[in-house]
Design an enzyme around this catalytic site. Sequence first.
Site, PDB file in Angstrom:
ATOM      1  N   GLY A 134       1.374  -2.182   5.556  1.00  0.00           N
ATOM      2  CA  GLY A 134       2.582  -3.152   5.725  1.00  0.00           C
ATOM      3  C   GLY A 134       2.414  -4.080   6.799  1.00  0.00           C
ATOM      4  O   GLY A 134       2.547  -5.284   6.593  1.00  0.00           O
TER       5      GLY A 134
ATOM      6  N   ARG B  38       9.470  -5.748  11.146  1.00  0.00           N
ATOM      7  CA  ARG B  38      10.070  -7.166  10.642  1.00  0.00           C
ATOM      8  C   ARG B  38      11.224  -7.403  11.764  1.00  0.00           C
ATOM      9  O   ARG B  38      11.405  -8.684  12.390  1.00  0.00           O
ATOM     10  CB  ARG B  38      10.288  -7.418   9.211  1.00  0.00           C
ATOM     11  CG  ARG B  38       9.129  -7.631   8.385  1.00  0.00           C
ATOM     12  CD  ARG B  38       9.476  -7.482   6.943  1.00  0.00           C
ATOM     13  NE  ARG B  38       9.777  -6.019   6.775  1.00  0.00           N
ATOM     14  CZ  ARG B  38       9.769  -5.728   5.573  1.00  0.00           C
ATOM     15  NH1 ARG B  38       9.343  -6.278   4.388  1.00  0.00           N
ATOM     16  NH2 ARG B  38       9.924  -4.416   5.281  1.00  0.00           N
TER      17      ARG B  38
ATOM     18  N   HIS C 218      -4.232   9.327   5.944  1.00  0.00           N
ATOM     19  CA  HIS C 218      -4.425   8.063   5.450  1.00  0.00           C
ATOM     20  C   HIS C 218      -5.878   8.204   4.866  1.00  0.00           C
ATOM     21  O   HIS C 218      -6.305   6.986   4.657  1.00  0.00           O
ATOM     22  CB  HIS C 218      -4.242   6.985   6.311  1.00  0.00           C
ATOM     23  CG  HIS C 218      -2.661   6.756   6.695  1.00  0.00           C
ATOM     24  ND1 HIS C 218      -2.496   6.403   8.083  1.00  0.00           N
ATOM     25  CD2 HIS C 218      -1.653   6.754   5.871  1.00  0.00           C
ATOM     26  CE1 HIS C 218      -1.079   6.092   8.019  1.00  0.00           C
ATOM     27  NE2 HIS C 218      -0.574   6.461   6.892  1.00  0.00           N
TER      28      HIS C 218
ATOM     29  N   ARG D 149      -1.716  12.671  -5.297  1.00  0.00           N
ATOM     30  CA  ARG D 149      -2.022  12.342  -3.748  1.00  0.00           C
ATOM     31  C   ARG D 149      -1.475  13.808  -3.023  1.00  0.00           C
ATOM     32  O   ARG D 149      -0.171  14.117  -3.303  1.00  0.00           O
ATOM     33  CB  ARG D 149      -1.340  11.307  -3.340  1.00  0.00           C
ATOM     34  CG  ARG D 149      -1.360  11.253  -1.809  1.00  0.00           C
ATOM     35  CD  ARG D 149      -0.485  10.379  -1.212  1.00  0.00           C
ATOM     36  NE  ARG D 149      -0.637  10.208   0.362  1.00  0.00           N
ATOM     37  CZ  ARG D 149       0.443   9.891   1.026  1.00  0.00           C
ATOM     38  NH1 ARG D 149       1.573   9.842   0.589  1.00  0.00           N
ATOM     39  NH2 ARG D 149       0.077   9.948   2.330  1.00  0.00           N
TER      40      ARG D 149
ATOM     41  N   ARG E  73       7.625   7.501  14.486  1.00  0.00           N
ATOM     42  CA  ARG E  73       6.885   8.670  15.390  1.00  0.00           C
ATOM     43  C   ARG E  73       6.255   8.237  16.590  1.00  0.00           C
ATOM     44  O   ARG E  73       6.127   6.809  16.815  1.00  0.00           O
ATOM     45  CB  ARG E  73       5.937   8.994  14.542  1.00  0.00           C
ATOM     46  CG  ARG E  73       6.229   9.825  13.266  1.00  0.00           C
ATOM     47  CD  ARG E  73       4.905  10.178  12.119  1.00  0.00           C
ATOM     48  NE  ARG E  73       5.299   9.997  10.889  1.00  0.00           N
ATOM     49  CZ  ARG E  73       4.540   9.521  10.027  1.00  0.00           C
ATOM     50  NH1 ARG E  73       3.418   9.264  10.353  1.00  0.00           N
ATOM     51  NH2 ARG E  73       4.999   9.214   8.662  1.00  0.00           N
TER      52      ARG E  73
ATOM     53  N   ASN F  96       2.292  10.071  -6.686  1.00  0.00           N
ATOM     54  CA  ASN F  96       2.535  10.512  -5.395  1.00  0.00           C
ATOM     55  C   ASN F  96       3.651  11.168  -5.409  1.00  0.00           C
ATOM     56  O   ASN F  96       4.888  10.688  -5.207  1.00  0.00           O
ATOM     57  CB  ASN F  96       2.339   9.056  -4.389  1.00  0.00           C
ATOM     58  CG  ASN F  96       2.705   9.750  -2.993  1.00  0.00           C
ATOM     59  OD1 ASN F  96       2.872  10.617  -2.556  1.00  0.00           O
ATOM     60  ND2 ASN F  96       2.727   8.637  -2.226  1.00  0.00           N
TER      61      ASN F  96
ATOM     62  N   ASP G 150      11.942  -0.876  11.178  1.00  0.00           N
ATOM     63  CA  ASP G 150      11.045  -1.927  10.223  1.00  0.00           C
ATOM     64  C   ASP G 150      10.650  -2.889  11.512  1.00  0.00           C
ATOM     65  O   ASP G 150      11.345  -3.553  12.199  1.00  0.00           O
ATOM     66  CB  ASP G 150      12.308  -2.423   9.321  1.00  0.00           C
ATOM     67  CG  ASP G 150      11.089  -3.503   8.303  1.00  0.00           C
ATOM     68  OD1 ASP G 150      10.418  -4.379   8.701  1.00  0.00           O
ATOM     69  OD2 ASP G 150      11.602  -3.323   7.234  1.00  0.00           O
TER      70      ASP G 150
ATOM     71  N   LYS H 119       6.240   8.561  -7.199  1.00  0.00           N
ATOM     72  CA  LYS H 119       5.558   7.359  -7.295  1.00  0.00           C
ATOM     73  C   LYS H 119       4.618   7.477  -8.377  1.00  0.00           C
ATOM     74  O   LYS H 119       3.890   8.379  -8.082  1.00  0.00           O
ATOM     75  CB  LYS H 119       5.342   6.817  -6.085  1.00  0.00           C
ATOM     76  CG  LYS H 119       6.438   6.243  -5.067  1.00  0.00           C
ATOM     77  CD  LYS H 119       5.889   5.829  -3.939  1.00  0.00           C
ATOM     78  CE  LYS H 119       7.070   5.826  -2.849  1.00  0.00           C
ATOM     79  NZ  LYS H 119       6.383   5.788  -1.481  1.00  0.00           N
TER      80      LYS H 119
ATOM     81  N   GLU I 237      -1.349  -6.175   6.946  1.00  0.00           N
ATOM     82  CA  GLU I 237      -1.676  -6.966   5.899  1.00  0.00           C
ATOM     83  C   GLU I 237      -0.647  -8.223   5.818  1.00  0.00           C
ATOM     84  O   GLU I 237      -1.126  -9.269   5.518  1.00  0.00           O
ATOM     85  CB  GLU I 237      -1.172  -6.275   4.342  1.00  0.00           C
ATOM     86  CG  GLU I 237      -2.359  -5.414   4.056  1.00  0.00           C
ATOM     87  CD  GLU I 237      -1.825  -4.680   2.687  1.00  0.00           C
ATOM     88  OE1 GLU I 237      -1.103  -5.207   1.904  1.00  0.00           O
ATOM     89  OE2 GLU I 237      -2.442  -3.456   2.599  1.00  0.00           O
ATOM     90  N   ASN I 238       0.604  -8.009   6.697  1.00  0.00           N
ATOM     91  CA  ASN I 238       1.609  -9.079   6.309  1.00  0.00           C
ATOM     92  C   ASN I 238       2.067  -9.747   7.728  1.00  0.00           C
ATOM     93  O   ASN I 238       2.453 -10.653   7.569  1.00  0.00           O
ATOM     94  CB  ASN I 238       2.600  -8.386   5.948  1.00  0.00           C
ATOM     95  CG  ASN I 238       2.461  -7.846   4.385  1.00  0.00           C
ATOM     96  OD1 ASN I 238       2.173  -8.886   3.643  1.00  0.00           O
ATOM     97  ND2 ASN I 238       2.932  -6.692   4.101  1.00  0.00           N
TER      98      ASN I 238
ATOM     99  N   GLU J 129      -4.575   2.850  -2.243  1.00  0.00           N
ATOM    100  CA  GLU J 129      -4.824   4.218  -2.323  1.00  0.00           C
ATOM    101  C   GLU J 129      -4.727   4.639  -3.848  1.00  0.00           C
ATOM    102  O   GLU J 129      -5.429   5.721  -4.182  1.00  0.00           O
ATOM    103  CB  GLU J 129      -3.678   4.998  -1.393  1.00  0.00           C
ATOM    104  CG  GLU J 129      -3.922   4.900   0.052  1.00  0.00           C
ATOM    105  CD  GLU J 129      -2.753   5.105   0.779  1.00  0.00           C
ATOM    106  OE1 GLU J 129      -1.644   4.345   0.582  1.00  0.00           O
ATOM    107  OE2 GLU J 129      -2.587   5.882   1.564  1.00  0.00           O
TER     108      GLU J 129
ATOM    109  N   GLY K 169       3.815   4.381   8.815  1.00  0.00           N
ATOM    110  CA  GLY K 169       2.923   5.177   9.495  1.00  0.00           C
ATOM    111  C   GLY K 169       1.481   4.484   9.702  1.00  0.00           C
ATOM    112  O   GLY K 169       1.116   3.844   8.919  1.00  0.00           O
TER     113      GLY K 169
END
Length: 400
Positions: A329, A283, A178, A89, A239, A8, A281, A15, A332-333, A384, A210
């Site tokens: 992110g 969190r 995505h 990707r 965004r 990616n 973020d 990555k 899932e969390n 992914e 995103g």
Amino acid sequence: MAKVMAVNAGSSTLKYKLFEMPEGKVLCSGMADRIGHDDGIFKIKYDGKEEKITLPLPDHSKAVELLLEALTKYGVVKSLEEIKCVGHRVVQGGKYFSHSVDFDEEAAKKIDSLTPLDPLHAPAHLTGWRAFEKALPGVPEIAVFDTAFHQTMEPEDYLFPIPYELTEKYDCRRYGAHGTSHQYLSIKGQEDFLQGYEHTRIISCHLGSGSSLAAIKDGKCVATSMGLTPLGGVMMGTRTGDLDPSVMEYLCTCTGQSVEEMYNIFNKKSGFLGVSGLSNDTRDVEDAALKGDERCLNAVKLFARRVADYIGQYFVRLGGADLIIFSAGIGENSGYFRRLILKDVEEALGLKIDYEKNEPLRGKEELISLPDSKIKVAVIPTDEEYMIALDCYKRIKDAA
Ligand code: AMP
């Protein structure tokens, strides 16, 4: 068995994950960060160990060179000849690509022509591809498009109500993004929760920095929330998501800023960051909202409402639903965000949620609905890179 590399490439990052296929074992993973800087960072995780090097990384070629050196240096592979395919990707495939293709000169030309739709990523994808081509000549490379999964949408799901000549002349329509994640989630969701169903209707919620949703019927995407670019759909980290189009003209007139400057604000300074004034973020925003910060609470509620609106819309679009999936992110969390969203739709959709199970659940596949819920609701971590590795493996098998 074959080793394949999922890549990616971003504007200043690269990555990667090396897989052993078909079992999908991750042999190593990591990234090159701050490409183009003197203090570049190269990281690799393998066999329970981790290495981090700081060094000048002038370009993507240097990052690829370093990665390939590291593979033999740390014994991840004995020889680079073990790598049988590299999958890249690619964010924007426009109207050209409805599935993965060989990344060759012809594909590169089309990806290059799509740069106006994705000025940030397209050049990086091409640079990443050329770097691998140079380093691993003769090894097949494929391009895996984030938009491809959404190419099954019907015109009434992808057209914008603008003059048709503009749609045609400039290919201005919804492409979504995505797609690799939504496809993975729909396959995993069907395999793990909808065995024996003759037909399947899935609402997949990829909620991270995103965010996007997709309505998936019998494994095919029928609608998705992102638009011409990943700016559309639900609100995100920085965004706006969908906006009344007059907001652009109005704010440009009020502030004296250009369309370009305002577009930058819509992309980089809005969403959670803009509404909360604190952070992109979630969190941080969640913590502050729980302590009573009003702007953070507004940001949190706004996000949950937009996601809930799309779930309702896709429930109707699919004529019902069998499974709602939360991933990425936030999905899932964060039991907190899942609860806020589900509270908004549970009565209308007949959901019965095990909130005690939902609240602490993080990063693990699990059903969070109760047996008497009309629709199953699950958390499924997305992958992914594995999806890219699967396409690589298919490419190798097809060529054999
Ligand atoms: P992704 O783009 O999928 O990597 O998601 C990254 C984002 O997920 C982060 O920027 C956070 O906003 C969000 N996130 C990760 N963990 C949590 C958590 N425990 N609670 C709320 N948000 C989270």
